[in-house]
Design an enzyme around this catalytic site. Structure first.
Site, PDB file in Angstrom:
ATOM      1  CG  ASP A  36      -5.415   5.064  -4.579  1.00 18.45           C
ATOM      2  OD1 ASP A  36      -4.659   5.707  -5.327  1.00 18.45           O
ATOM      3  OD2 ASP A  36      -6.315   4.312  -5.011  1.00 18.45           O
ATOM      4  CD  GLU A  65      -3.973   3.594  18.461  1.00 22.44           C
ATOM      5  OE1 GLU A  65      -3.124   2.832  17.946  1.00 22.44           O
ATOM      6  OE2 GLU A  65      -5.195   3.364  18.448  1.00 22.44           O
TER       7      GLU A  65
HETATM    8  C1  NOJ Z   1      -5.064   6.875  -7.929  1.00 27.73           C
HETATM    9  C2  NOJ Z   1      -3.685   6.373  -8.201  1.00 27.73           C
HETATM   10  O1  NOJ Z   1      -2.772   7.430  -8.087  1.00 27.73           O
HETATM   11  C3  NOJ Z   1      -3.719   5.740  -9.564  1.00 27.73           C
HETATM   12  O2  NOJ Z   1      -2.433   5.409 -10.007  1.00 27.73           O
HETATM   13  C4  NOJ Z   1      -4.623   4.538  -9.522  1.00 27.73           C
HETATM   14  O3  NOJ Z   1      -4.756   4.019 -10.828  1.00 27.73           O
HETATM   15  C5  NOJ Z   1      -6.004   4.875  -8.983  1.00 27.73           C
HETATM   16  N1  NOJ Z   1      -5.958   5.754  -7.851  1.00 27.73           N
HETATM   17  C6  NOJ Z   1      -6.747   3.647  -8.573  1.00 27.73           C
HETATM   18  O4  NOJ Z   1      -6.189   3.087  -7.409  1.00 27.73           O
END
Ligand code: NOJ
Ligand code: CA
Length: 564
Positions: free
Chosen positions: A223, A273
């Protein structure tokens, strides 16, 4: 379902096998299906999708023919941001299941020949994470506060935030705690940013990666992979100054800093790993292909999402340029291309394509573009779905890996009419991004049956209200209809396995600016008609079309695959 497929006469002829369990390159051309766990299937009828629900639908995904699933966060969370506010990275939200359920689900996917990818959220935890609670208890200057980004405020009594920065979903990016200090949150105030200069933060994420990899997880979606590392001077720049800084230089105080790749180099060592090595895919809304390539390097995460097609209109010239650029980029970096039309953050592509074109509306680092392009009154649902089917068939014939989002195999439209009291997405409440509607419309629990409470999602009402028109797109209805979007995806994914050997394509002259035509190394040809006028197809056996041919011609907004 078997009956419907047999009528097509296509599946019986397919010999290509699913990807091998131990192939280290399995990800290069994989079809990955994104599950938003709280909205996929609800086994215990409490309205929230769960891991046992997913387990009960493994067959759906096997029959669909995907190679891997990616699960959005299922970790304990107060859901301030749909689970991207994680309380505990090494556990399952009790409303969603247990670690045992996770293991059973993973085993079932593996038995079905499907890999499992989980979502890692490293930029921020939730404000309920034990480290953030400890930081609040321990007070200013403590070791506990070093794991996050705390600062004193400005003004005579520190009553002003350290800077006027705005958070991604609206509102300020600094929030004050009772003892007077402030902490940084790029997203909601329930999502405090970690301090990635802190060795313990780095160590803990390595532990998290091993925790899931040891449980058999095959890969990780990362993310906002382009945040994490920050370089904050004593005197912070203003929001206006931040906005004016170059985000593609690797030296912006917050975005896409070069040092972030040191982190992924460490992660790569952990991935390696394992046998086969675990994989990574970066969600990184960076400004240029060159910046994106850094995330996709073999010494880093290995792959990065390209959102280029996702932000494009249904337009031949745009599609061609994007595909050519991305394939070239993959060739240079040694990674493989990635293709995405829909995910849990954007208006579903069937709906986007039924609205007026975005016409190059500027795309800026992730949020503004998600707008659907116009109000629902301007939506042509039929045209949108027709184009979505054509675009998907175009995408599934490309070299590289394809990321699908739950419900798109049913041709689902965005649900626009959700009342404010039912909405959950913080972006709906906190600001005018996402056209003021937020992202709930693509997160509504999907329909499995045309009747029953919550259309077979579960035995009770779903946590987001489902519209009556979901009945027409339920899995059981589409299963029985040979012309349905579900059966189109099934046939395409089965055939796609024959395409996966070589990662190249050759553009062919189509004779029209609104028609694209290319050939794959196995001799197949793909023709997509982006316009309205029908077009003649090359000689050959038609394998699949997204819409019925008319007098042997490919109609507008349609794609055909041929063995030529
Ligand atoms: C990207 C994610 O796909 C989204 O859903 C989220 O709100 C933001 N990152 C923050 O984590
Ligand atoms: Ca449930």
């Amino acid at each position: 379902m078997r009956k419907a497929l047999r009528m097509t006469g296509i599946l019986e002829n397919l010999t290509a096998a699913p990807i091998g369990a131990s192939d280290p390159d399995w990800w290069r051309q994989a079809t990955v299906y994104q599950i938003y766990p709280r909205s996929f299937a609800d086994a215990n009828g409490d309205g929230i999708g769960d891991l046992r629900g997913i387990l009960s639908r493994v067959d759906h995904l096997r029959e669909l023919g995907v190679d891997a699933v990616w699960l959005s966060p299922f970790y304990p969370s107060a859901l301030a941001d749909g689970g991207y506010d994680v309380d505990d990275y090494r556990n399952v939200d009790p409303r969603i299941g247990t670690l045992e359920d996770f293991d059973r689900m993973t085993e079932a996917f593996h038995d079905a020949g499907i890999k499992v990818i989980v979502d890692i959220v490293p930029n921020h935890s939730s404000n309920r994470h034990e480290w953030f609670r400890a930081a609040l208890d321990a007070g200013p200057g403590s070791r506990e506060r070093e794991r996050y980004v705390f600062r004193d405020g400005r003004g005579e009594h520190g009553e002003l935030p350290p800077a006027d920065w705005r958070a991604a979903f609206g509102g300020p990016a600094w929030t004050r705690v009772p003892d007077g200090q402030w902490y940084l949150h790029t997203f909601t105030k329930e999502q405090p940013d970690f301090n990635w200069d802190d060795p313990e933060v780095r160590e803990d994420f390595l532990r998290t990666l091993r925790f899931w990899a040891d449980r058999g997880v095959d890969g990780f979606r990362v993310d906002v992979a382009n945040l994490l590392v920050k370089d904050l001077p004593a005197e912070l720049p203003s929001q206006a100054e931040l906005d004016a800084m170059d985000k593609d230089s690797g030296t912006h105080p917050l975005w896409d800093r070069d040092e972030v790749h040191e982190i992924y180099a460490e992660w790569r060592k952990v991935f390696d790993e394992y046998d086969p090595p675990r994989t990574g895919v970066a969600e990184a809304w960076v400004g240029t292909a060159e910046r994106r390539a850094r995330y996709a390097s073999a010494e880093g995460l290995g792959q990065a999402f390209s959102f280029d097609l996702l932000v494009a209109d249904f337009d031949a010239a745009q599609f061609r340029r994007i595909v050519a650029d991305n394939l070239e980029q993959a060739r240079v970096t040694g990674s493989s291309s990635t293709w995405v039309f829909s995910n849990h953050d954007v208006t579903r592509h069937a709906t986007r394509y039924g609205l007026p074109p975005l016409d190059g509306r500027t795309v800026k680092q992730g949020v503004e573009w998600v707008a659907a392009g116009g109000p629902e009154s301007e939506l042509d649902r039929e045209l949108g779905l027709r184009r979505a089917r054509a675009a998907t068939l175009f995408m599934l014939a490309l070299p590289g890996s394809a990321y699908l989002y739950q419900g798109e195999e049913l041709g689902l439209h965005e649900v626009a009419d959700i009342s404010a009291e039912h909405r959950q997405d913080p972006s709906f409440f906190r600001g005018a991004v996402y056209d003021g509607l937020g992202r709930d419309g693509c997160r509504v629990p999907i329909p499995w049956t045309s009747d029953g409470p919550s259309f077979g999602f579960g035995a009770g009402e779903a946590h987001l209200p489902q519209p009556a028109w979901f009945a027409e797109s339920a899995v059981d209805v589409e299963d029985a209809d040979p012309a349905s979007t579900l059966n189109l995806y099934r046939r395409a994914l089965a055939l796609r396995r024959e395409l996966q050997a070589a990662e190249s394509l050759e553009w062919l002259e189509s004779g029209r600016a609104d028609v694209l035509r290319f050939r794959r190394p196995n001799g197949w040809q793909v023709v997509t008609n982006f316009g309205a006028e029908p077009v003649a197809l090359p000689e050959g056996e038609v394998l699949l079309t997204s819409a019925p041919l008319i007098g042997g011609l490919l109609p507008g907004a349609a794609t055909s695959w041929l063995r030529a």
